[in-house]
Structures are given as structure tokens and as C-alpha cells.
Design a protein around this motif. Structure first.
Motif, PDB file in Angstrom:
ATOM      1  N   VAL A 117     -54.590   5.247 -16.744  1.00 11.35           N
ATOM      2  CA  VAL A 117     -54.315   3.828 -16.491  1.00 11.35           C
ATOM      3  C   VAL A 117     -52.932   3.492 -17.034  1.00 11.35           C
ATOM      4  CG1 VAL A 117     -55.043   1.460 -16.994  1.00 11.35           C
ATOM      5  CG2 VAL A 117     -56.756   3.232 -16.524  1.00 11.35           C
ATOM      6  N   ASP A 118     -52.018   3.197 -16.131  1.00 11.10           N
ATOM      7  CA  ASP A 118     -50.615   2.966 -16.462  1.00 11.10           C
ATOM      8  C   ASP A 118     -50.125   1.664 -15.841  1.00 11.10           C
ATOM      9  OD1 ASP A 118     -49.177   4.732 -18.102  1.00 11.10           O
ATOM     10  OD2 ASP A 118     -49.087   6.273 -16.560  1.00 11.10           O
ATOM     11  N   PRO A 119     -49.095   1.045 -16.412  1.00 12.32           N
ATOM     12  CA  PRO A 119     -48.457  -0.071 -15.721  1.00 12.32           C
ATOM     13  C   PRO A 119     -47.920   0.402 -14.366  1.00 12.32           C
ATOM     14  CG  PRO A 119     -47.675   0.058 -17.981  1.00 12.32           C
ATOM     15  CD  PRO A 119     -48.449   1.316 -17.711  1.00 12.32           C
ATOM     16  N   THR A 120     -48.042  -0.445 -13.389  1.00 12.54           N
ATOM     17  CA  THR A 120     -47.551  -0.083 -12.057  1.00 12.54           C
ATOM     18  C   THR A 120     -46.365  -0.944 -11.636  1.00 12.54           C
ATOM     19  OG1 THR A 120     -48.346   0.541  -9.860  1.00 12.54           O
ATOM     20  CG2 THR A 120     -49.074  -1.598 -10.719  1.00 12.54           C
ATOM     21  N   TYR A 121     -45.850  -1.736 -12.590  1.00  4.98           N
ATOM     22  CA  TYR A 121     -44.655  -2.550 -12.386  1.00  4.98           C
ATOM     23  C   TYR A 121     -44.794  -3.416 -11.125  1.00  4.98           C
ATOM     24  CZ  TYR A 121     -42.444  -0.370 -16.418  1.00  4.98           C
ATOM     25  OH  TYR A 121     -42.161   0.031 -17.710  1.00  4.98           O
ATOM     26  N   TRP A 328     -43.995  -6.993   0.315  1.00  2.82           N
ATOM     27  CA  TRP A 328     -44.107  -5.593   0.725  1.00  2.82           C
ATOM     28  C   TRP A 328     -42.739  -5.147   1.236  1.00  2.82           C
ATOM     29  CZ3 TRP A 328     -48.180  -2.235   0.302  1.00  2.82           C
ATOM     30  CH2 TRP A 328     -49.459  -2.768   0.064  1.00  2.82           C
ATOM     31  N   TRP A 329     -42.370  -3.904   0.947  1.00  2.00           N
ATOM     32  CA  TRP A 329     -41.142  -3.313   1.487  1.00  2.00           C
ATOM     33  C   TRP A 329     -41.451  -2.699   2.852  1.00  2.00           C
ATOM     34  CZ3 TRP A 329     -36.532  -4.092  -0.795  1.00  2.00           C
ATOM     35  CH2 TRP A 329     -36.534  -4.538  -2.121  1.00  2.00           C
ATOM     36  N   LEU A 330     -40.655  -3.076   3.855  1.00  2.00           N
ATOM     37  CA  LEU A 330     -40.890  -2.644   5.225  1.00  2.00           C
ATOM     38  C   LEU A 330     -39.893  -1.564   5.636  1.00  2.00           C
ATOM     39  CD1 LEU A 330     -41.502  -6.178   6.789  1.00  2.00           C
ATOM     40  CD2 LEU A 330     -43.090  -4.713   5.526  1.00  2.00           C
ATOM     41  N   ASN A 331     -40.079  -1.071   6.848  1.00  2.00           N
ATOM     42  CA  ASN A 331     -39.209   0.008   7.327  1.00  2.00           C
ATOM     43  C   ASN A 331     -38.798  -0.212   8.776  1.00  2.00           C
ATOM     44  OD1 ASN A 331     -37.927   2.508   6.581  1.00  2.00           O
ATOM     45  ND2 ASN A 331     -39.321   3.578   7.975  1.00  2.00           N
ATOM     46  N   THR A 332     -38.718  -1.471   9.184  1.00  2.00           N
ATOM     47  CA  THR A 332     -38.410  -1.760  10.591  1.00  2.00           C
ATOM     48  C   THR A 332     -37.013  -1.290  10.983  1.00  2.00           C
ATOM     49  OG1 THR A 332     -37.555  -3.998  10.139  1.00  2.00           O
ATOM     50  CG2 THR A 332     -39.931  -3.768  10.496  1.00  2.00           C
ATOM     51  N   LYS A 333     -36.131  -1.161  10.000  1.00  2.00           N
ATOM     52  CA  LYS A 333     -34.776  -0.677  10.263  1.00  2.00           C
ATOM     53  C   LYS A 333     -34.599   0.792   9.889  1.00  2.00           C
ATOM     54  CE  LYS A 333     -32.961  -5.306   9.297  1.00  2.00           C
ATOM     55  NZ  LYS A 333     -32.104  -6.122   8.394  1.00  2.00           N
ATOM     56  N   GLY A 334     -35.672   1.414   9.393  1.00  2.00           N
ATOM     57  CA  GLY A 334     -35.620   2.832   9.050  1.00  2.00           C
ATOM     58  C   GLY A 334     -34.840   3.151   7.793  1.00  2.00           C
ATOM     59  N   LYS A 335     -34.548   2.144   6.963  1.00  2.00           N
ATOM     60  CA  LYS A 335     -33.704   2.372   5.791  1.00  2.00           C
ATOM     61  C   LYS A 335     -34.484   2.449   4.482  1.00  2.00           C
ATOM     62  CE  LYS A 335     -29.578   0.225   7.824  1.00  2.00           C
ATOM     63  NZ  LYS A 335     -28.555  -0.852   7.693  1.00  2.00           N
ATOM     64  N   PRO A 341     -42.051   6.231  10.238  1.00  2.93           N
ATOM     65  CA  PRO A 341     -42.025   5.309  11.382  1.00  2.93           C
ATOM     66  C   PRO A 341     -41.587   3.904  10.986  1.00  2.93           C
ATOM     67  CG  PRO A 341     -44.055   6.591  11.382  1.00  2.93           C
ATOM     68  CD  PRO A 341     -43.376   6.860  10.067  1.00  2.93           C
ATOM     69  N   ALA A 342     -41.179   3.136  11.981  1.00  5.72           N
ATOM     70  CA  ALA A 342     -40.695   1.781  11.739  1.00  5.72           C
ATOM     71  C   ALA A 342     -41.783   0.873  11.180  1.00  5.72           C
ATOM     72  CB  ALA A 342     -40.125   1.189  13.027  1.00  5.72           C
ATOM     73  N   ASN A 343     -43.052   1.164  11.471  1.00  2.71           N
ATOM     74  CA  ASN A 343     -44.128   0.302  10.974  1.00  2.71           C
ATOM     75  C   ASN A 343     -44.706   0.767   9.639  1.00  2.71           C
ATOM     76  OD1 ASN A 343     -45.453   2.570  11.927  1.00  2.71           O
ATOM     77  ND2 ASN A 343     -47.078   1.430  12.961  1.00  2.71           N
ATOM     78  N   ALA A 344     -44.122   1.781   9.019  1.00  2.00           N
ATOM     79  CA  ALA A 344     -44.532   2.176   7.669  1.00  2.00           C
ATOM     80  C   ALA A 344     -44.080   1.105   6.679  1.00  2.00           C
ATOM     81  CB  ALA A 344     -43.928   3.525   7.303  1.00  2.00           C
ATOM     82  N   TYR A 345     -44.780   1.004   5.565  1.00  3.20           N
ATOM     83  CA  TYR A 345     -44.418   0.022   4.550  1.00  3.20           C
ATOM     84  C   TYR A 345     -44.894   0.512   3.193  1.00  3.20           C
ATOM     85  CZ  TYR A 345     -49.238  -1.610   5.502  1.00  3.20           C
ATOM     86  OH  TYR A 345     -50.594  -1.702   5.688  1.00  3.20           O
ATOM     87  N   ALA A 346     -44.441  -0.177   2.137  1.00  5.24           N
ATOM     88  CA  ALA A 346     -44.721   0.335   0.792  1.00  5.24           C
ATOM     89  C   ALA A 346     -44.760  -0.771  -0.237  1.00  5.24           C
ATOM     90  CB  ALA A 346     -43.660   1.357   0.394  1.00  5.24           C
ATOM     91  N   ALA A 347     -45.561  -0.540  -1.269  1.00  2.62           N
ATOM     92  CA  ALA A 347     -45.515  -1.310  -2.511  1.00  2.62           C
ATOM     93  C   ALA A 347     -44.746  -0.451  -3.505  1.00  2.62           C
ATOM     94  CB  ALA A 347     -46.920  -1.604  -3.016  1.00  2.62           C
ATOM     95  N   LEU A 348     -43.699  -1.005  -4.073  1.00  4.65           N
ATOM     96  CA  LEU A 348     -42.795  -0.221  -4.925  1.00  4.65           C
ATOM     97  C   LEU A 348     -42.646  -0.867  -6.291  1.00  4.65           C
ATOM     98  CD1 LEU A 348     -39.937   0.463  -2.322  1.00  4.65           C
ATOM     99  CD2 LEU A 348     -41.896   1.934  -2.880  1.00  4.65           C
ATOM    100  N   ILE A 355     -46.910   3.002  -3.455  1.00  4.71           N
ATOM    101  CA  ILE A 355     -47.955   3.212  -2.460  1.00  4.71           C
ATOM    102  C   ILE A 355     -47.265   3.159  -1.111  1.00  4.71           C
ATOM    103  CG2 ILE A 355     -50.155   2.449  -1.508  1.00  4.71           C
ATOM    104  CD1 ILE A 355     -50.526   0.718  -4.020  1.00  4.71           C
ATOM    105  N   VAL A 356     -47.286   4.255  -0.385  1.00  6.20           N
ATOM    106  CA  VAL A 356     -46.689   4.310   0.949  1.00  6.20           C
ATOM    107  C   VAL A 356     -47.807   4.344   1.980  1.00  6.20           C
ATOM    108  CG1 VAL A 356     -45.288   5.675   2.543  1.00  6.20           C
ATOM    109  CG2 VAL A 356     -44.588   5.446   0.158  1.00  6.20           C
TER     110      VAL A 356
END
Length: 387
Positions: A117-121, A328-335, A341-348, A355-356
Motif C-alpha cells: 500500500v503506497d501513495p499513488t500521487y 484523465w490524460w488522453l492520447n487523441t494526439k498520440g503524444k 491508440p488514440a483512444n488510450a488514456y491514463a491516470a498518472l 494506470i494505462v
């Protein structure tokens, strides 16, 4: 009207209906079996080969992830230099790099101490977006309305803050001015903000500028507490984590000074990160369940925890953000997640904790305490998928 004409109309109606019924049946068959949802306390495993993955390629991806340990101090002794003076508790140590790969609903790989169990920022920000989704589901808020319509505690009384909407909080475009729990929204002051100190700037109107700002996120969390009339960790547990079968090992730790009066009772207001201590402390398995809830469109075993239209809105980029949705961090621009893929997303979160989610691949990846972009590991996992 003759009897013959009635029969003709009936035949015409049936002729129009049957293809639609057949099409619905074909769609149901094409969608395959119902998705697997892990029961509390366990998660079924399948071998990579069983699910059409290249075992050697997946093993190489895991080996790569294990070799990318973060440089963050194991004892968090770098915390204040990086983020400024603490307001809340910190653990005395963190785990080493760890991770989980959930493919088609099943565990296909894991490494490190996934129960630590760790901080997840700032992964907690995406959890705040989920709590807001519950508030929308229950009719407590509407994303486009001013927060001041529901919250009257002085935080939105100024001319600058009065027009701020829930959506602007979710997209980090509020331009909220003020101080909260001893930190100012300007991020001015070396002692208070460490390496995160910023230069002064003139605020624009709400909705005109994106800025990643934990003071404003903490104001958002306090506002959600006001509309629920309940501490957010309780809401999150009752409305999200219990329904998805999460453990009871996680805790959302407040700052020492973030208790507020609620009907004569002292209630903790939690943060959207661990920048100044506290925050969401959680293990990898619970993070995976949380990510899997979003992968499944906010539904869990037939129960719609977050409305589908809210999930869709959360994953659309904001007007001014760096490909950013509702926290949420998105990837619609692929950056943000190169190679995915463009519809991938992540919690960072800092550290890095991530979490991707890749809907195209039915994939959730939890990767903690790593260096580099979260997509570095995810892209190698995707490359191991043969069919």
C-alpha cells in the motif's frame, strides 16, 4: 380499409422488423461472451498463450518494466525539496517497481510487491473525477453549472471565482484564486512549493487557461464534500470501491489541517494527490480494479456506477489542456502515450505511478514507481498481442 390491405401492412411491418432483430442477434453474437469481473479478494489468471499473446514477448516487456526503477527516494526524503512543505503524513518507505497486466479481463502478468500500500500521487485526481461522476449520476451536480449554485462557503464569492463550473474544475481550467489549507493557488513561495514554485501571472477568466494545480484540485474536492454532505473517502468506498470488490487496505489520507465543519462535525477534506503528503494510499490490485471499471465504461457486473455519457465526456479533450479530459490524460494526439491508440488514456501520478487503459486492446496496465513514460511498458505489452 380492406382486410387485405391490413394484412399487407402487417407483412410490411414484419418485413421491416425482422432484419433489425436479426441484426441485433448478430451484434450480440459478435460481442462475444459477457466480460469477466473479478470477485472480491481474487482475480482469475490465464496464460498469455491462452489469450493469444506471445509469452516470450510479454516476458520481455515485464523484464523491461522491472529494469526501469524510479529515482525517487525509497524513504521519501526528497518529498519536500520536490514539492514543498508537507501538510500531511507520508510513509517511511515505498515499494520497489511493481505492476499488473490485465488483458481481456484476466491477469496475464505481475511483478514486484503488488500488495504494498503506497501513495499513488495524482492518480487520485482520476478518482476525484469518478466521485464527481457519482455526483452527476445522483443529480447532485451538473457539470456545466457554476459551483457556486450548490456550494456557499465563501470559496466562490469573489468575482473571479463566481462563474467557475464543475467542468472547469474537472479540466483544470478554473483560474480559481485564493488559498486553501495554507497553500496559495499561485504556487508562489519556495518553502511552500519547493521545485514546483511558479512565477506570478495574471489570471484569465474561468475556462480560458489550463494549469495543473493541486490547490484548485483540493478546492474541487472540498466542493464535492459539500454537495455530498459526507467525507469523500466514505463516498468512494460506498459508491465505487465496495461495488467493484476492492480491498479494505486502501486509505485516502487527509492533511493535518484539512478538517472542515460539516453540520457541527469535523470531517476530513481529502486531496487530489500526495504533493504535500496524505493522498490516496493503495495497492496495485485495487488500482487495477479501478482502471477496469473505466475500461468497462463505468459498469460492473451489470451495475452502472458511472453513467456512460459521463465516461464519454470525461475522455474528450478539453479546449486548452495538453490532451486532457476530466482529470484523465488522453492520447487523441498520440503524444501523451506514444505508440498506443488514440483512444488510450491514463491516470498518472508522480513517482511514477500509472494506470494505462487501452480499450482497443481490452487492456489495463498498472505500473508503479517507474522511470519514463507509462506507454513505454504498455506499448511492449501491446506488441506481444498476436490476435
Amino acid at each position: 380499409m380492406t382486410v387485405l390491405s391490413r394484412r399487407g401492412m402487417l407483412a410490411l411491418a414484419l418485413g421491416a422488423l425482422l432484419p433489425a432483430v436479426a441484426g441485433a442477434g448478430a451484434l450480440a453474437r459478435a460481442s462475444g461472451p459477457a466480460p469477466y469481473f473479478p470477485p472480491p479478494g481474487e482475480w482469475a489468471r490465464k496464460s498469455p498463450a491462452e489469450l493469444g499473446m506471445d509469452p516470450a514477448a510479454l516476458a520481455a516487456a515485464v523484464q523491461f518494466a522491472q529494469s526501469r526503477e524510479t529515482t525517487r527516494a525509497v524513504d521519501f526524503s526528497d518529498q519536500e525539496a520536490t514539492f514543498g512543505s508537507r501538510l500531511g503524513s507520508m510513509p517511511t518507505r515505498r515499494a520497489a517497481s511493481s505492476g499488473l497486466v490485465i488483458y481481456k479481463g484476466y491477469v496475464v502478468a505481475q511483478f514486484g510487491d503488488t500488495h504494498f500500500v503506497d501513495p499513488t500521487y495524482s492518480v487520485a485526481k482520476s478518482m476525484l473525477a469518478t466521485v464527481a461522476g457519482v455526483a452527476v449520476r445522483d443529480g447532485r451536480i451538473q457539470v456545466d453549472e457554476p459551483v457556486a449554485r450548490r456550494v456557499d462557503d465563501g470559496g466562490y464569492a469573489s468575482a473571479q471565482n463566481a462563474a467557475i463550473t464543475w467542468k472547469q474544475h474537472l479540466q483544470q481550467e478554473t483560474e480559481w484564486e485564493g488559498s486553501l489549507f495554507g497553500k496559495n493557488a499561485d504556487f508562489i513561495g519556495k518553502a511552500a512549493f519547493g521545485a514546483g514554485e511558479r512565477k506570478p501571472r495574471v489570471l484569465g477568466p474561468p475556462g480560458s487557461f489550463y494549469e495543473y494545480n493541486d490547490v484548485r484540485i483540493n478546492r474541487f474536492a472540498l466542493s464535492l464534500l459539500r454537495v455530498f454532505g459526507q467525507a469523500l473517502p466514505e463516498v468512494f468506498q460506498q459508491q465505487v470501491m465496495d461495488p467493484i470488490g476492492a480491498s479494505n487496505s486502501w486509505k485516502w489520507v487527509p492533511y493535518h489541517n484539512s478538517y472542515v465543519d460539516l453540520n457541527g462535525k469535523q470531517v476530513p477534506s481529502v486531496s487530489g494527490g500526495t504533493r504535500w503528503g496524505g493522498g490516496m494510499w493503495i495497492d496495485s490490485w485495487d488500482l487495477a480494479r479501478f482502471g477496469y471499471l473505466w475500461l468497462r465504461g463505468g459498469a460492473w457486473k451489470g451495475k452502472q456506477i458511472i453513467a456512460p455519457d459521463y465516461v464519454q465526456a470525461a475522455l474528450r479533450p478539453s479546449a486548452h489542456g495538453p490532451d486532457y479530459g476530466y482529470l484523465w490524460w488522453l492520447n487523441t494526439k498520440g503524444k501523451n502515450l506514444p505508440g498506443l491508440p488514440a483512444n488510450a488514456y491514463a491516470a498518472l501520478g508522480a513517482g511514477s505511478n500509472s494506470i494505462v487503459i487501452s480499450p482497443d486492446h481490452d487492456l489495463v496496465i498498472v505500473w508503479r514507481w517507474h522511470a519514463g513514460n507509462a506507454a513505454d511498458f504498455a506499448a511492449k505489452v501491446v506488441a506481444s498481442i498476436r490476435h
